[in-house]
Design a protein around this motif. Structure first.
Motif, PDB file in Angstrom:
ATOM      1  N   SER A 183     -42.719  71.821  65.355  1.00  0.00           N
ATOM      2  CA  SER A 183     -42.531  70.475  64.804  1.00  0.00           C
ATOM      3  C   SER A 183     -41.485  70.516  63.693  1.00  0.00           C
ATOM      4  N   GLU A 184     -41.083  69.324  63.221  1.00  0.00           N
ATOM      5  CA  GLU A 184     -40.012  69.255  62.225  1.00  0.00           C
ATOM      6  C   GLU A 184     -40.370  70.056  60.981  1.00  0.00           C
ATOM      7  N   THR A 185     -41.555  69.845  60.441  1.00  0.00           N
ATOM      8  CA  THR A 185     -42.081  70.745  59.413  1.00  0.00           C
ATOM      9  C   THR A 185     -43.043  71.687  60.125  1.00  0.00           C
ATOM     10  N   LEU A 186     -42.649  72.916  60.263  1.00  0.00           N
ATOM     11  CA  LEU A 186     -43.412  73.857  61.076  1.00  0.00           C
ATOM     12  C   LEU A 186     -44.824  73.982  60.517  1.00  0.00           C
ATOM     13  N   GLN A 187     -45.807  73.671  61.355  1.00  0.00           N
ATOM     14  CA  GLN A 187     -47.185  73.659  60.887  1.00  0.00           C
ATOM     15  C   GLN A 187     -48.111  74.126  61.997  1.00  0.00           C
ATOM     16  N   LEU A 188     -48.682  75.305  61.838  1.00  0.00           N
ATOM     17  CA  LEU A 188     -49.689  75.828  62.753  1.00  0.00           C
ATOM     18  C   LEU A 188     -51.023  75.792  62.014  1.00  0.00           C
ATOM     19  N   GLY A 189     -51.798  74.745  62.283  1.00  0.00           N
ATOM     20  CA  GLY A 189     -52.999  74.485  61.517  1.00  0.00           C
ATOM     21  C   GLY A 189     -54.254  75.082  62.126  1.00  0.00           C
ATOM     22  N   THR A 190     -55.405  74.482  61.740  1.00  0.00           N
ATOM     23  CA  THR A 190     -56.710  75.019  62.114  1.00  0.00           C
ATOM     24  C   THR A 190     -56.967  74.934  63.609  1.00  0.00           C
ATOM     25  N   GLU A 191     -56.228  74.077  64.321  1.00  0.00           N
ATOM     26  CA  GLU A 191     -56.452  73.969  65.757  1.00  0.00           C
ATOM     27  C   GLU A 191     -56.183  75.294  66.480  1.00  0.00           C
ATOM     28  N   PHE A 192     -55.389  76.180  65.870  1.00  0.00           N
ATOM     29  CA  PHE A 192     -55.097  77.468  66.496  1.00  0.00           C
ATOM     30  C   PHE A 192     -56.288  78.427  66.428  1.00  0.00           C
TER      31      PHE A 192
END
Length: 974
Positions: A183-192
């Protein structure tokens, strides 16, 4: 009585004429063979590889999935490069055994919710490079609920597909390999956290503008070991004016702080500057990180500033102070405009004990700063590969690596390929060239268990997701050669004898760097290599002219010799001459001296008796094989297996070549000038590949065809490449044309483009499909002519009998007048045109403004020039008719004519064949001085020296001598 005999002869004449007319009438028209007459069914190609059933439905322009011709037991289905648009519910529900599904680059805009119904066994799915986006109508996360066993998912390079994909992770708990867009602001959140098995992640970052401290927070508790960040297209920094604080907000130095278990990190096209990139690794000190791959990390060219770019391209110890503290085994820093590497960078304590591979390929080290890291490499205890190369037009490729890998005796293939190794077989086939590389397609089919060692031992290869692009890289020229071809020379001070040293002290090393040696008139230099080094590679690195006369080199490692070194690559460098020897390489098996202007003495190769692979492609010195004969080069190589002489303008090989090399299996002679078959097959009983593509072969003799067929019976894997030759399909070679179609060991399935007697281009398989018609065309015409001749003979006999009987006296007088008439040579008045001028299109200026003015204005003779006298869209046949109607044929022989003019070979052959006793001085050559020795032998054989006019400069006017020579050659015979 006479009347009865004449009547009988007349009846015979009528019968023969009738037979000839019928034979001629049923002969097929050759012009109908000039087109493609193959009908292809719009259905899948189904084949089995190691008991895995593959259905390849790529490139069929499908608009919906049609499985009517796909077996229900299919395990691998390829649907790449179609136009599917929408994947509808139940599209694959009959393929319950499917393990792998690829739908790449197929314009997929929408996936319905039950598209994957029935694919509970599917393990690998690729949907990359489509048009999916974050809309419910385009993509519903529940579509993945049927894929309970999915282990590899590739869904990157779509249209902003990020949020919806994250909602699908709850159904993908078994996925271990994933590729997706960032995404535009790289964000790998809790869904991973749902991806508990994930260990290999690839993010395509073309839309990413910010990488923050929390970008990877969702991977804090994951078991991720491999991370690939590719193509930060929106990261652009001005090296003079960027604000460091702003840089921290765009790409934080602590961005990787949440990746606790990471072992392999790969970053490509993140152009924030080399020094800025090196700061990102502070977190990994004392971690399990063992492999780092950086590519294109320099400032982007749109903001190019010479001073700052050069400064950022000098790697100091302070620049990589964090990287040098990592316990790395593999380190790559590729294509990042690195100009120099200062002392102390390579030989850090951690790297001395652990590093196995260092790669600085495609940088700008050149002769400015390449010596320092090479010298320090001798201190690395476990170094096996060290690469320092500069960019080159050939992308650092000196030969086709896949092919060489497939024949190397020391390659240990894996027991079997994963199912994904059959992924998109069609795209692999299309990515190869049509000649030599098609041989490797056969190897893939016959020996599919053979794998490139790169994909067994290289951590970067294991880091990449197993998908189509990854497999294409396996067979591509660009990346495989760069990643597989080995490595570097490393160095030492010169000594007359070498001491038994473990490693060089830092003080001695710095002293040598500050005061490098100068070559004397004659010397033997001793160099120490790292004890574990296997391959030496110096490519496009030595950028100055060097002349090392009487300079010999002795190499050693831990013992008396450099016995661990098995491969040397010295490609594209500027050594001009070396008359010494290289000692110590007692186990050398491969040497590549391609693209050099080097000259060596004949005995240079005598000290390498273990050589198996010799590669001498595109030698820049045209006298290389004239000064050092190829049979002298290989005569002391009893173990030779592979010889590559591609693109060396060779037109002859010694008849006894390979008399001492009976083990050879691969001979590559592509892109040369062989007009006859150059190999004696009896001398190469083990030959598996003979590449003669891109030469000047017109046909093979009966003896050569018989020898090749016999050899293929003895060597079942034998393969012959003939693509790109000037094959002729004339009646005199009908046996050869049919042989091309029935021989199954030829490249391109024996389908070549050949030239007919009428000058038309025809596919040989079209001729072979109607062999009887081709035979009738050839011999039917002969029979017709024989019938006509018989008719004429009988008519003449009838007439003669009548004339003898009735007009004996008049006939006798006529015969006397006929036979008294003397033979005379042809004059210009007997032809339509005085001079035909043959030349390359690029030389039209010289012909029109210099040559024509002299011929037409001064000599007042008629000329034929195809730019002027032929209308647009002319055919080759019109060109040949113009040559036939001309009294003299004047060819302007230049470099462009010989190498870049498509009709040069045909025109020269026609000109040489047009010489006759009636016009024995028909051919005249106007030769550019630099091309005098490149004139084909077919022209030399029919020409006197006085008919060859040498001119040094085409841009100048003709001088008096040239004018007189031309005038003498074109004058009429009195």
């Amino acid at each position: 009585m006479l009347n009865n005999e004449l009547g009988f002869l007349w009846k015979i004449c009528l019968v023969m004429t009738s037979i000839a007319i019928n034979s001629r009438g049923i002969a097929f028209n050759l012009t109908t063979l000039s087109g493609k007459e193959s009908a292809e069914l719009n259905c899948c190609s189904v084949y089995s590889v190691d008991d895995v059933l593959v259905a390849n439905c790529s490139n069929l322009n499908w608009i919906f999935v049609d499985l009517r011709c796909v077996p229900v037991t299919t395990e691998v289905l390829l649907l790449d490069r179609n136009n599917l648009t929408t994947l509808t519910n139940g599209s694959f529900q009959t393929l319950t055994s499917l393990l792998q599904l690829s739908i790449q680059s197929s314009n997929v805009h929408r996936i319905e919710i039950d598209t994957f119904l029935g694919l509970s066994q599917l393990q690998n799915l690729s949907l990359e490079n489509n048009q999916l986006r974050d809309e419910v109508i385009s993509f519903n996360p529940q579509a993945f609920r049927h894929l309970t066993n999915l282990k590899q998912l590739f869904i990157g390079k779509n249209q902003n597909l990020s949020e919806k994909l994250k909602d699908a992770f709850i159904y993908l708990q078994n996925v271990s390999t994933l590729s997706m867009d960032g995404s535009e602001t790289l964000q790998l959140g809790t869904e991973f956290s749902n991806l508990t098995q994930l260990n290999n992640l690839t993010l395509y970052c073309s839309k990413v503008t910010h990488v923050t401290n929390d970008s990877f927070i969702g991977l804090w508790h994951s078991s991720l070991t491999i991370l690939n960040l590719i193509d930060f297209e929106r990261f652009q920094y001005d090296p003079e004016y960027f604000d460091p604080d702003t840089l921290q907000t765009l790409f934080s130095d602590d961005a990787f702080q949440n990746l606790n278990s990471l072992e392999v990190l790969r970053i490509i096209n993140c152009r924030i500057g080399n020094e800025n990139m090196a700061r990102k690794f502070k977190k990994f000190i004392n971690s399990s990180m063992h492999t780092v791959y950086l590519e294109a990390t320099h400032y982007i060219k749109d903001y190019y500033n010479p001073n700052s770019t050069f400064g950022d391209g000098i790697i100091f110890p302070s620049t990589i102070k964090y990287l040098s503290q990592l316990n790395l085994s593999h380190f790559y820093w590729i294509d990042s405009t690195i100009f120099a590497i200062s002392p102390g960078v390579i030989a850090s304590p951690q790297w001395r004990r652990h590093i196995k591979l260092i790669d600085f390929s495609k940088n700008m080290l050149g002769w400015v700063g390449w010596r320092f890291p090479l010298l320090e490499a001798s201190r690395l205890e476990k170094l096996e590969e060290f690469r320092i190369t500069s960019p080159s037009p050939e992308n650092e490729v000196s030969y086709v690596d896949v092919g060489l890998d497939s024949v190397k005796a020391d390659v240990h293939p894996s027991s079997s390929l994963s199912h994904l190794d059959y992924y998109n077989k069609q795209s692999l086939t299309e990515s190869r060239a049509t000649n030599t590389k098609s041989y490797f397609k056969r190897l893939e089919t016959k020996n599919s268990s053979i794998r490139n060692p790169l994909f067994i031992n290289d951590p970067i290869s294991r880091a990449l997701p197993l998908k189509n692009d990854f497999l294409n890289m396996k067979f591509s020229n660009k990346e495989v050669a760069s990643a597989f071809e080995p490595n570097e020379l490393l160095s030492q001070t010169s000594q007359t004898s070498y001491p038994q040293l473990d490693f060089f002290p830092q003080q001695s090393l710095l002293q040598f760097i500050q005061n490098p040696f100068d070559f004397t008139s004659s010397a033997i230099w001793t160099f120490r290599l790292p004890p574990s080094l296997r391959r030496l590679k110096v490519m496009y690195t030595v950028q100055r002219d060097n002349d090392y006369l009487n300079q010999s080199i002795r190499l050693f490692q831990s013992g008396g010799e450099a016995a661990n070194v098995t491969q040397i690559y010295f490609v594209g460098n500027s050594i001009s001459r070396g008359t010494g020897t290289i000692k110590g390489l007692t186990n050398l098996q491969l040497v590549d001296l391609s693209e050099n202007a080097i000259m060596v003495e004949p005995y240079f190769f005598d000290d390498f008796p273990s050589l198996k692979y010799v590669i001498l492609r595109s030698m820049m010195n045209e006298d290389f094989f004239q000064r050092t004969s190829i049979d002298r080069i290989i005569q002391n190589m009893p173990e030779l297996r592979y010889l590559d002489l591609t693109d060396n303008k060779l037109n002859f090989l010694p008849l006894n070549l390979f008399s001492r090399n009976s083990h050879i299996t691969h001979v590559i002679l592509a892109k040369n000038r062989f007009s006859s078959f150059p190999i004696t097959m009896d001398l190469v009983p083990n030959l598996k590949l003979l590449d003669l593509s891109g030469n000047a072969l017109s046909y093979l003799t009966d003896e050569e065809m018989t020898a090749l067929t016999k050899h293929s019976e003895n060597v079942p894997d034998f393969y012959l490449a003939l693509t790109g030759n000037n094959i002729v399909c004339v009646c005199s070679q009908i046996k050869f044309v049919l042989w091309l179609n029935i021989s199954d060991y030829l490249d391109n399935k024996g389908n070549y483009t050949c030239t007919s007697q009428e000058g038309q281009l025809i596919d040989t398989n079209v001729l072979s499909r109607d062999a009887s018609g081709f035979y009738r065309l050839c011999y039917g015409y002969n029979y017709f002519m024989i019938s006509i001749v018989l008719l004429l003979v009988m008519s003449f006999i009838f007439l003669m009998a009548y004339l003898v009987h009735r007009f004996r006296t008049a006939i006798e007088a006529s015969l006397v007048r006929i036979f008294i008439k003397a033979f005379r040579p042809m004059k210009s008045s007997d032809y339509k045109t005085h001079v035909f001028i043959g030349y390359a299109d690029d030389d039209v200026g010289f012909v029109r403004h210099t040559l024509l003015r002299y011929l037409e204005e001064d000599l007042k003779i008629s000329t034929f020039v195809h730019h002027r006298d032929l209308a647009p869209g002319y055919t080759d046949q019109q060109m040949f008719e113009a040559m036939r109607d001309s009294w003299r044929i004047l060819l302007v022989i230049t470099h462009t004519f010989l190498n870049n003019y498509e009709l040069s070979d045909i025109i020269m052959k026609y000109a040489s064949h047009s010489m006759s006793p009636a016009n024995e001085k028909r051919l005249v050559l106007l030769v550019q001085e630099t091309q005098l020795y490149n004139i084909p032998g077919s022209l030399y054989d029919v020409l006197e020296d006085s008919r060859i006019i040498v001119i040094s400069d085409l841009s100048a006017h003709l001088d008096y001598v040239h004018r007189q020579e031309i005038k003498q050659c074109l004058r009429d015979i009195q």
